[in-house]
Design an enzyme around this catalytic site. Structure first.
Site, PDB file in Angstrom:
ATOM      1  N   GLU A 161      -5.152   7.076   7.202  1.00  0.00           N
ATOM      2  CA  GLU A 161      -4.267   8.226   7.354  1.00  0.00           C
ATOM      3  C   GLU A 161      -5.021   9.459   6.873  1.00  0.00           C
ATOM      4  OE1 GLU A 161      -1.342   7.546   8.729  1.00  0.00           O
ATOM      5  OE2 GLU A 161       0.032   9.164   8.195  1.00  0.00           O
ATOM      6  N   LYS A 207       2.339   4.569   1.447  1.00  0.00           N
ATOM      7  CA  LYS A 207       2.492   5.080   2.812  1.00  0.00           C
ATOM      8  C   LYS A 207       2.262   6.589   2.777  1.00  0.00           C
ATOM      9  CE  LYS A 207       5.419   4.713   6.924  1.00  0.00           C
ATOM     10  NZ  LYS A 207       5.189   6.013   7.508  1.00  0.00           N
ATOM     11  N   LYS A 237       7.500  -1.495   6.478  1.00  0.00           N
ATOM     12  CA  LYS A 237       7.571  -0.261   5.693  1.00  0.00           C
ATOM     13  C   LYS A 237       8.896  -0.155   4.962  1.00  0.00           C
ATOM     14  CE  LYS A 237       8.859   2.346   9.814  1.00  0.00           C
ATOM     15  NZ  LYS A 237       8.613   3.471  10.701  1.00  0.00           N
ATOM     16  N   GLU A 278       0.851  -1.185   0.000  1.00  0.00           N
ATOM     17  CA  GLU A 278       0.000   0.000   0.000  1.00  0.00           C
ATOM     18  C   GLU A 278       0.888   1.237   0.000  1.00  0.00           C
ATOM     19  OE1 GLU A 278      -2.893   0.162   3.095  1.00  0.00           O
ATOM     20  OE2 GLU A 278      -3.432  -1.955   2.913  1.00  0.00           O
ATOM     21  N   ARG A 330      -2.713   8.619  16.615  1.00  0.00           N
ATOM     22  CA  ARG A 330      -1.788   7.506  16.846  1.00  0.00           C
ATOM     23  C   ARG A 330      -1.520   7.352  18.340  1.00  0.00           C
ATOM     24  NH1 ARG A 330       3.167   5.888  17.519  1.00  0.00           N
ATOM     25  NH2 ARG A 330       4.337   4.719  15.975  1.00  0.00           N
TER      26      ARG A 330
HETATM   27  P1  ATP Z   1       6.835   6.718  10.599  1.00  0.00           P
HETATM   28  O1  ATP Z   1       7.511   7.871  11.261  1.00  0.00           O
HETATM   29  O2  ATP Z   1       7.664   5.987   9.600  1.00  0.00           O
HETATM   30  O3  ATP Z   1       5.456   7.006  10.123  1.00  0.00           O
HETATM   31  P2  ATP Z   1       5.732   5.443  12.873  1.00  0.00           P
HETATM   32  O4  ATP Z   1       6.510   4.877  14.001  1.00  0.00           O
HETATM   33  O5  ATP Z   1       4.889   6.642  13.106  1.00  0.00           O
HETATM   34  O6  ATP Z   1       6.747   5.653  11.692  1.00  0.00           O
HETATM   35  P3  ATP Z   1       5.093   2.971  11.743  1.00  0.00           P
HETATM   36  O7  ATP Z   1       4.308   1.966  12.436  1.00  0.00           O
HETATM   37  O8  ATP Z   1       6.528   2.721  11.691  1.00  0.00           O
HETATM   38  O9  ATP Z   1       4.759   4.376  12.352  1.00  0.00           O
HETATM   39  O10 ATP Z   1       4.595   3.143  10.272  1.00  0.00           O
HETATM   40  C1  ATP Z   1       3.258   3.034  10.013  1.00  0.00           C
HETATM   41  C2  ATP Z   1       2.658   4.406   9.977  1.00  0.00           C
HETATM   42  O11 ATP Z   1       2.488   4.807   8.639  1.00  0.00           O
HETATM   43  C3  ATP Z   1       1.258   4.370  10.565  1.00  0.00           C
HETATM   44  O12 ATP Z   1       1.293   4.778  11.903  1.00  0.00           O
HETATM   45  C4  ATP Z   1       0.442   5.288   9.692  1.00  0.00           C
HETATM   46  O13 ATP Z   1       0.306   6.527  10.341  1.00  0.00           O
HETATM   47  C5  ATP Z   1       1.271   5.493   8.455  1.00  0.00           C
HETATM   48  N1  ATP Z   1       0.640   4.968   7.222  1.00  0.00           N
HETATM   49  C6  ATP Z   1       0.483   5.664   6.082  1.00  0.00           C
HETATM   50  N2  ATP Z   1      -0.079   4.921   5.128  1.00  0.00           N
HETATM   51  C7  ATP Z   1      -0.301   3.705   5.664  1.00  0.00           C
HETATM   52  C8  ATP Z   1      -0.871   2.498   5.155  1.00  0.00           C
HETATM   53  N3  ATP Z   1      -1.316   2.395   3.919  1.00  0.00           N
HETATM   54  N4  ATP Z   1      -0.939   1.439   6.005  1.00  0.00           N
HETATM   55  C9  ATP Z   1      -0.476   1.524   7.271  1.00  0.00           C
HETATM   56  N5  ATP Z   1       0.065   2.632   7.798  1.00  0.00           N
HETATM   57  C10 ATP Z   1       0.168   3.720   7.006  1.00  0.00           C
END
Ligand code: ATP
Length: 592
Positions: free
Chosen positions: A304, A252, A425, A250, A274
């Site tokens: 998101e 991001k 990711k 998907e 979050r």
């Molecule tokens: P980052 O700073 O990389 O966003 P993070 O620690 O906030 O990292 P991660 O769990 O590492 O969060 O990465 C997932 C985050 O990406 C989710 O918290 C969400 O906010 C965002 N996101 C964006 N698009 C998607 C998607 N298609 N599916 C899941 N998460 C997504």
């Protein structure tokens, strides 16, 4: 339980530098609580009169607390103010004034922990005209009946500055020990917590219904579910290997994560961030769309929220979306910079939890209840089996101004509150730098020297979070990337949470000029992860030496605090070890 007793425990908690001792003290305290008190004790201990997602705000500022202290003790306001200037802590000021006043509490006047919580909730509920005086009166009455030590914690709590340093994991461990005698039941308590985000409710259920109550815990609409998080891998090959050759990818989106709870019958919608703060009133367009565009009676969706320009079909930068996280001027901003929700998961539907269903099934049902042509869209998704396909998808995402991609295991359940390989990711990488930034917890700071003397700030000591031990381990000192304005602002923030000694959950070999309570998270970019005997992150034995990990050339990325993350949501020690491993692999690859 009399609040007096609770205050004595708080005083002991405050003076310990050991997490284990902290757990023992909390275990004792929880054991002494009656069934109907455990909830209040837990809320009080973590410093909020209700679970944080309810957004209960006491509305007590320093000025108001000063007036309450003056009213309760009959002291002049100017004297209270002067004392506060000296102590820098209104809790201590309250303690001093109560002990100096002629108030003597009769033994029959003792009050209980539940009375304190009840008063605090009443203070929170009091709003509108004349509310300031009403709040002062309620707080003053409570203080007038207090002993000095009780006053210290009542005032700190009312100001949102209790800061006992007990994190969620510490509370759950103590709860397990208090209810069952050991820590073995903690993982089950954590699971319950992950699906309701209410420590008080978990505590109450455990004490009232025992293990069975926790094992039968269910997802409830309007109780946010702690978010699933993504692991990271640097290449499409590695991701596909981990996913057994087949997965979904998907886009991001770089916006704000939003968990949307909808009940169409009662027309109620709640949106959580979050960090599980309530965003409902900040995003009126998503709230309205949830009632119109989600075809279900009750549902919990995740997505998101991102500002998106429909005329040019372009996503706006994160810095623009984040401006929507505000309490004022919401209407104007929602027309100027409307948000779309890119829904990517379904967690609950019409009375049934979807957490244990496979991703493929959750996604299929999500697609059947959301058309995706309005304010609520579906995240872009594609099934892939070849690295080349994933790479092409990734490149298109980057061209579209997105952050990268998230690969998802088709057969995996939704794992609440954990970072697992069911989501992986892959983000843009920069040459000569770590492929991802890290989010660090500030645990101390340095006085400015030389040209920085005037800012009173010269840099910070930062740590990662070790989930296993529930401790913060230092990984770097950061002195670059700050603007002058930054340094002034950071000093002001940090000064307020200075602690006299190293906080109990911080592990460090370095002594900064000032310790601070682990509270703020900053995003840092670095060139490399290196081994270091100076830092405690991932410290282990190599031969005769104890070695940890450190960052090379660290610099602050965004100019401030990452408000959407709590200290426990910072980068973990485990992630650092994994990034170190990946970095070594890439280097070997480059040299070959
Ligand atoms: P980052 O700073 O990389 O966003 P993070 O620690 O906030 O990292 P991660 O769990 O590492 O969060 O990465 C997932 C985050 O990406 C989710 O918290 C969400 O906010 C965002 N996101 C964006 N698009 C998607 C998607 N298609 N599916 C899941 N998460 C997504």
């Amino acid at each position: 339980m009399f609040f007096e007793q609770v205050a004595e425990y708080y005083s002991k908690l405050e003076s310990t530098s050991s997490r284990l001792e902290m757990i023992d003290l909390l275990t004792e305290l929880f054991k002494k609580a009656k069934k109907g008190e455990i909830k209040s004790i837990i809320y009080m201990t973590v410093g909020s009169p209700a679970p944080p997602f309810q957004g209960v705000d006491l509305g007590v500022a320093e000025k108001l607390a000063e007036e309450a202290i003056a009213t309760a003790t009959g002291a002049e306001k100017a004297k209270v103010e002067a004392s506060f200037k000296k102590t820098g802590d209104l809790g201590l000021t309250a303690e001093q004034f109560i002990s100096g006043s002629r108030l003597r509490r009769m033994s029959g006047d003792k009050f209980e922990i539940n009375d304190v919580l009840e008063t605090m909730l009443k203070i929170a509920r009091t709003g509108g005209e004349g509310s300031k005086d009403a709040k002062i009166k309620m707080l003053a009455n409570l203080l007038a009946a207090s002993r000095p030590l009780e006053a210290r914690y009542i005032v700190r709590f009312a100001l949102g500055q209790l800061r006992l340093g007990a994190g969620d994991a510490t509370i759950l461990e103590a709860l397990s020990k208090a209810a069952t005698g050991d820590r073995e039941f903690k993982p089950r308590l954590e699971e319950a917590y992950n699906i309701c985000s209410d420590l008080g409710l978990v505590g109450e259920t455990m004490m009232r219904d025992g293990k069975k109550g926790i094992e039968e815990f269910k997802v409830t609409l309007f109780n946010p579910i702690r978010p699933a998080l993504a692991e990271r891998l640097p290449t499409a090959e590695e991701i596909l290997e981990k996913m057994h050759g087949r997965c979904a990818v998907e886009s991001k989106y770089d916006g704000l994560r939003a968990q949307v709870h909808v009940d169409r019958k009662s027309k109620r919608v709640e949106i959580f961030s979050r960090r599980l703060e309530r965003l409902t009133e900040m995003f009126p367009e998503i709230t309205a769309a949830a009632l119109k565009e989600v075809n279900a009676d009750k549902a919990i969706l995740e997505g998101e929220a991102i500002a998106y320009d429909e005329t040019t079909n372009q996503f706006r930068a994160f810095q623009e979306t984040i401006q929507r996280k505000r309490k004022h001027g919401v209407e104007e901003m929602s027309t100027e910079m409307p948000l779309h929700l890119f829904a990517f998961d379904l967690l609950y539907l019409d009375g049934e939890s979807y957490l244990n269903k496979k991703y493929s099934e959750r996604r299929k049902t999500l697609e059947s209840i959301v058309k995706g042509n309005g304010t609520i869209r579906l995240s872009d998704m594609m099934l892939v089996t070849k690295p080349k396909e994933m790479e092409r998808y990734f490149e298109t995402a980057i061209e579209d101004g997105l952050e990268g991609i998230v690969a998802k295991d088709l057969d995996a359940p939704y794992i609440a509150g954990a970072r697992k390989f069911s989501w992986i990711k892959m983000k843009r990488s920069y040459k000569g730098e770590l492929s991802d930034t890290v989010d660090l917890v500030v645990v101390g700071y340095y006085r400015g020297r030389g040209i920085r003397t005037e800012f009173g700030f010269g840099g910070m000591l930062a740590a990662v979070y070790n989930e296993k031990t529930d401790m913060f381990e230092t990984i770097t000192r950061i002195g670059t990337g700050f603007t002058e304005e930054n340094m002034r602002a950071l000093k002001k923030l940090f000064e307020k949470i200075k602690t006299a000694k190293r906080p109990a959950r911080v592990e460090s070999l370095i002594e900064p000029d000032y310790w601070i309570e682990p509270k703020y998270v900053v995003t840092v970019r670095a060139d490399e992860i290196t081994k270091s005997p100076m830092h405690t992150a991932g410290r282990h034995k190599e031969g005769d030496e104890e070695i940890g990990y450190a960052l090379r050339f660290p610099r602050i990325v965004s100019n401030g605090i990452r408000e959407d993350k709590s200290p426990e949501e910072a980068t973990t020690t485990k992630e650092i070890l994994e990034m170190f491993r990946q970095q070594r692999k890439t280097k070997v690859g480059e040299e070959a």
